[in-house]
Design an enzyme around this catalytic site. Structure first.
Site, PDB file in Angstrom:
ATOM      1  NE  ARG A 151      71.294   8.712 -84.406  1.00 41.05           N
ATOM      2  CZ  ARG A 151      70.982   9.330 -85.546  1.00 41.05           C
ATOM      3  NH1 ARG A 151      70.751   8.620 -86.638  1.00 41.05           N
ATOM      4  NH2 ARG A 151      70.894  10.640 -85.594  1.00 41.05           N
ATOM      5  CD  GLU A 159      66.648  14.204 -81.088  1.00 40.61           C
ATOM      6  OE1 GLU A 159      66.712  13.791 -79.908  1.00 40.61           O
ATOM      7  OE2 GLU A 159      67.262  13.674 -82.040  1.00 40.61           O
ATOM      8  NE  ARG A 199      73.436   6.853 -80.272  1.00 43.64           N
ATOM      9  CZ  ARG A 199      72.573   7.806 -80.585  1.00 43.64           C
ATOM     10  NH1 ARG A 199      71.287   7.639 -80.321  1.00 43.64           N
ATOM     11  NH2 ARG A 199      72.976   8.917 -81.170  1.00 43.64           N
TER      12      ARG A 199
END
Length: 276
Positions: A151, A159, A199
């Site tokens: 990330r 999004e 992540r």
């Protein structure tokens, strides 16, 4: 002179055997330790050593892009010098689009052969699968590989549509930009932390012939992302002022999301969706 004052050939042979045994054992232990420290491939975010976070970079190839701010990373420690491309296999990506012949020569699968030029490109971290001027990936990403989910630190991209929710404006443009920029490229990743989804939040950089580029900052320059808004869990590797500077420049120029009339930040969008 007594017989004990002079070592017999049998004693000398025994001493040599013991010395060589210690030497070989020590060499094996040192080699194994050096391999684990510098050349062992990390295949899971949970396997990243704690001493790597905020201190060291990992080198590897981007094999898939999921959204405008995250991707999958195949770790290739040591690059060509670590045996990759000639002793250890690097995954290749399947061709997706067909380019004109001139463009194919410029952006072909550069590391599919072991020419000196291709090995040099792998050594310095240049792209192994090409880019092109159009904003679409020339190659299909591969997900079923031993990769790390990365990330981008300090930024939030619009999004995309997930779980039945509508996508945000320019979310596809952000995704395509990251695809074009990173897919098939070798990058340097500096792990900073892990998020609630498992992540690795990281600073990501790559060499573009003339200078190093920070992917998060390049995303902000394009106006395809905003500075991460959450007060907890935000990671900038000490460069938050620089991030906000480039965001303000894009905002003044009305680039990307800043040119929209009614722009909802990704953070505000996620809060609204979570309340529904």
């Amino acid at each position: 002179m007594s017989d004990n004052s002079v070592a017999t050939p049998a004693h000398l042979l025994q001493a040599k055997v013991i010395f060589l045994s210690f030497l070989l054992t020590g060499g094996f232990v040192a080699t194994y330790s050096a391999f684990n420290r510098h050349l062992r491939q990390i295949t899971s975010v949970h396997d990243i050593p704690t001493n790597v976070f905020r201190r060291k970079y990992l080198y590897g190839k981007v094999t898939s892009v999921g959204d405008g701010d995250n991707f999958l990373f195949f770790h290739t420690p040591g690059g060509v010098l670590g045996g990759w491309h000639w002793l250890r296999k690097v995954p290749t990506l399947q061709r997706k689009g067909i380019l004109p012949r001139r463009a194919q020569k410029a952006t072909g699968n550069a590391l599919s052969t072991l020419s000196p030029l291709n090995l040099f490109r792998g050594l310095v971290g240049l792209r192994s699968e090409g880019g092109g001027r159009d904003q679409f990936a020339l190659y299909r990403g591969r997900r079923k590989l031993p990769t790390l989910s990365i990330r981008l630190c300090g930024v939030d991209a619009p999004e995309r549509a997930h779980f039945g929710n509508s996508s945000q404006p320019l979310s596809e443009e952000a995704y395509k930009w990251l695809n074009k920029t990173l897919l098939g490229r070798f990058v340097w990743v500096k792990p900073l932390s892990t998020d609630q989804y498992g992540r690795c939040v990281a600073k990501v950089e790559y060499w573009s012939w003339f200078r190093w580029k920070n992917v998060s900052i390049e995303l902000l320059k394009q106006g395809l992302g905003v500075v991460y808004e959450s007060k907890s869990g935000a990671e900038f590797d000490g460069q938050d002022t620089l991030y906000r500077y480039h965001e303000s420049k894009a905002k003044k120029s009305k680039r990307g999301v800043w040119g929209l009339r009614h722009f909802e930040t990704p953070g505000a969008y996620k809060k609204r969706i979570n309340k529904q």
